[in-house]
Design an enzyme around this catalytic site. Structure first.
Site, short mmCIF file in Angstrom:
data_model
loop_
_atom_site.label_atom_id
_atom_site.label_comp_id
_atom_site.label_asym_id
_atom_site.label_seq_id
_atom_site.Cartn_x
_atom_site.Cartn_y
_atom_site.Cartn_z
CG ASP A 105 -0.17 -0.15 2.53
OD1 ASP A 105 1.07 -0.26 2.50
OD2 ASP A 105 -0.83 -0.14 3.59
CE LYS A 156 3.75 28.48 15.09
NZ LYS A 156 2.79 29.16 14.20
CG ASP A 211 2.30 4.09 5.01
OD1 ASP A 211 1.39 3.46 4.43
OD2 ASP A 211 2.61 3.89 6.18
#
Length: 235
Positions: A105, A156, A211
């Site tokens: 997959d 961040k 993925d």
């Protein structure tokens, strides 16, 4: 060359798409994602593919048959119960000295034949195809000294990690490290090999990899496949 495709999962993270179809048969453009993988393996020179199946195995077998449509041989290894990712390999009795293992997959343009050839040439026990992912932290990160005093600050930050692509090449010798008839995953095998001082090699891939685990990933895969179909199918 021989390949094993792990196609036995239920794809629960990809619901509702997988309520009626096994995840490997979810379509990407004109093809199920697993057919894209089969076409890539055939184009890379693989001649024999074994699919390790469990959930809705009969649908996967009905679609792919013996593989002659793609110019290779396909056979099946059916799990009676879920065995995770590595334990199903112990059910396949005719594996060669070296073979490729991959999830069914993933969407990637990785050169499977080169990965295989470099593994064999190096005499490796286990080779992982890896990809560098960026993780964006959406908060200001505080670095402290453990006593409540601020020592540093990052607004961040972006972290970079090498991750497994779910594409590997194995020597048959690795089967000695996998127990019989109990669930045993990739994580279990890596910890076992590291604990025994075995060498695990990485080969980085700088192209495309995704993925297809969640609905958002699936939407992105469909879009990317339409944009780069020639690259994925080597047309």
């Amino acid at each position: 060359m021989r390949a094993v495709i792990l196609a036995g999962g239920k794809g629960t993270r990809l619901r509702p798409y997988t309520l009626v179809l096994p995840k490997p048969l979810v379509p990407i453009g004109d093809y199920p994602i697993l057919e894209v993988v089969i076409r890539q393996l055939a184009a890379s020179g693989f001649t024999h593919v074994t699919m390790a199946v469990n959930h809705l195995a009969e649908l996967v077998e009905a679609f792919f048959g013996d593989g002659r449509r793609w110019g290779l041989k396909i056979d099946y290894s059916v799990e009676c119960r879920p065995l995770s990712t590595m334990a199903p390999l112990k059910l396949i009795r005719d594996l060669p000295d070296d073979f490729l293992v991959m999830n069914g997959d993933i969407l990637t343009d990785a050169p499977f034949e080169r990965l295989y050839q470099e593994h064999v040439a190096g005499g490796n026990l286990f080779t992982i195809s890896s990809y560098q992912r960026e993780v964006h932290v959406d908060f200001g990160v505080l670095e402290t000294d453990g006593n409540g005093l601020l020592r540093g600050f990052q607004e961040k930050p972006v972290q970079r990690h090498d991750v497994s692509m779910g594409v590997y090449v194995l020597s048959r010798r690795v089967l000695e490290h996998i127990p019989d008839d109990v669930p045993f995953g990739f994580d279990d095998l890596m910890l076992a090999l590291l604990g025994k001082g075995e060498k695990v090699h990485l080969r980085g891939h700088e192209g495309y990899w995704l993925d297809i685990g969640r609905p958002d990933d699936y939407v992105e895969a469909v879009e990317q496949f339409e944009r780069q179909k020639h690259a994925f199918l080597r047309q």
